[in-house]
Structures are given as structure tokens and as C-alpha cells.
Design a protein around this motif. Structure first.
Motif, PDB file in Angstrom:
ATOM      1  N   MET A 126      35.932  29.345  46.575  1.00  9.48           N
ATOM      2  CA  MET A 126      35.303  28.356  45.732  1.00  9.48           C
ATOM      3  C   MET A 126      36.404  27.534  45.067  1.00  9.48           C
ATOM      4  N   THR A 127      36.252  26.220  45.105  1.00 10.60           N
ATOM      5  CA  THR A 127      37.235  25.354  44.468  1.00 10.60           C
ATOM      6  C   THR A 127      36.854  25.120  43.012  1.00 10.60           C
ATOM      7  N   ALA A 144      43.840  25.676  34.980  1.00 10.91           N
ATOM      8  CA  ALA A 144      43.904  27.103  34.643  1.00 10.91           C
ATOM      9  C   ALA A 144      42.709  27.835  35.248  1.00 10.91           C
ATOM     10  N   LEU A 145      41.539  27.220  35.183  1.00 10.64           N
ATOM     11  CA  LEU A 145      40.352  27.821  35.776  1.00 10.64           C
ATOM     12  C   LEU A 145      40.531  27.991  37.278  1.00 10.64           C
ATOM     13  N   GLU A 146      41.057  26.961  37.936  1.00 13.90           N
ATOM     14  CA  GLU A 146      41.311  27.023  39.370  1.00 13.90           C
ATOM     15  C   GLU A 146      42.275  28.164  39.705  1.00 13.90           C
ATOM     16  N   SER A 147      43.336  28.288  38.924  1.00 16.56           N
ATOM     17  CA  SER A 147      44.307  29.362  39.151  1.00 16.56           C
ATOM     18  C   SER A 147      43.667  30.738  39.014  1.00 16.56           C
ATOM     19  N   LEU A 148      42.844  30.901  37.998  1.00 15.12           N
ATOM     20  CA  LEU A 148      42.178  32.192  37.787  1.00 15.12           C
ATOM     21  C   LEU A 148      41.207  32.511  38.923  1.00 15.12           C
ATOM     22  N   VAL A 149      40.393  31.532  39.310  1.00 16.48           N
ATOM     23  CA  VAL A 149      39.432  31.747  40.391  1.00 16.48           C
ATOM     24  C   VAL A 149      40.173  32.063  41.687  1.00 16.48           C
ATOM     25  N   ALA A 150      41.226  31.303  41.979  1.00 14.68           N
ATOM     26  CA  ALA A 150      41.986  31.501  43.220  1.00 14.68           C
ATOM     27  C   ALA A 150      42.727  32.836  43.236  1.00 14.68           C
ATOM     28  N   SER A 151      43.091  33.332  42.061  1.00 10.77           N
ATOM     29  CA  SER A 151      43.858  34.581  41.997  1.00 10.77           C
ATOM     30  C   SER A 151      42.994  35.811  42.249  1.00 10.77           C
ATOM     31  N   GLY A 152      41.674  35.602  42.255  1.00 12.47           N
ATOM     32  CA  GLY A 152      40.792  36.728  42.505  1.00 12.47           C
ATOM     33  C   GLY A 152      40.368  37.471  41.258  1.00 12.47           C
ATOM     34  N   VAL A 153      40.630  36.897  40.080  1.00 15.74           N
ATOM     35  CA  VAL A 153      40.161  37.515  38.836  1.00 15.74           C
ATOM     36  C   VAL A 153      38.656  37.700  38.972  1.00 15.74           C
ATOM     37  N   THR A 154      38.165  38.877  38.615  1.00 13.28           N
ATOM     38  CA  THR A 154      36.756  39.168  38.850  1.00 13.28           C
ATOM     39  C   THR A 154      35.823  38.671  37.750  1.00 13.28           C
ATOM     40  N   VAL A 210      30.012  32.520  32.159  1.00 15.97           N
ATOM     41  CA  VAL A 210      30.598  33.728  32.742  1.00 15.97           C
ATOM     42  C   VAL A 210      30.701  33.504  34.240  1.00 15.97           C
ATOM     43  N   ILE A 211      31.896  33.698  34.773  1.00 15.51           N
ATOM     44  CA  ILE A 211      32.120  33.627  36.214  1.00 15.51           C
ATOM     45  C   ILE A 211      32.513  35.035  36.641  1.00 15.51           C
ATOM     46  N   THR A 212      31.656  35.655  37.442  1.00 17.29           N
ATOM     47  CA  THR A 212      31.884  37.024  37.905  1.00 17.29           C
ATOM     48  C   THR A 212      31.912  37.012  39.422  1.00 17.29           C
ATOM     49  N   ASN A 213      33.064  37.378  39.970  1.00 18.62           N
ATOM     50  CA  ASN A 213      33.228  37.397  41.426  1.00 18.62           C
ATOM     51  C   ASN A 213      32.761  36.090  42.062  1.00 18.62           C
TER      52      ASN A 213
END
Length: 71
Positions: A1-2, A36-46, A58-61
């Protein structure tokens, strides 16, 4: 997801909950740094959480959920 997908999902979810035009709400960019949001999502933070206007996002998986906050 971008990040663009994520931001679009957030705005769409808020639009479903709020009677106001989303253009009348504070800018989402004032609540979260898109890069920062893109980096977190791309890093696989759950799980990512932040507040925007009267909402808790809330963004979960990769799934976006928007909750109204009680005043």
C-alpha cells in the motif's frame, strides 16, 4: 500500500463518518507527515495510530480504521 492509498483510505473513511465536507476539516497533513507515514507503512510496522480532528486513525497491518473520539 502506498502513502497515497493510505491517505485516500483515511479521508474516505472520515468522509463516511462526518456530515461535513472533508474540505471543511483540518488538513490531514497537519496531523501526520506523509513521508513518515509512508516509511512506517513500508517498514512493515503492524500498528500506527494518530489523531486527526475528532478522529483516531488506526492502521493495523495495512487496514485503515477511523474511530470517532468522544468529546
Amino acid at each position: 500500500m502506498t502513502t497515497e492509498d493510505t491517505l485516500h483510505r483515511i479521508v474516505s473513511a472520515i468522509d463516511e463518518l462526518d456530515d461535513r465536507d472533508v474540505r471543511d476539516l483540518p488538513l490531514l497533513y497537519d496531523s501526520v507527515d506523509p513521508q513518515a507515514l509512508e516509511s512506517l507503512v513500508a517498514s512493515g510496522v503492524t500498528r500506527i495510530e494518530f489523531e486527526h480532528a475528532e478522529y483516531r486513525i488506526v492502521i493495523t497491518n495495512g487496514e485503515v480504521t477511523v474511530h470517532e473520539q468522544n468529546g
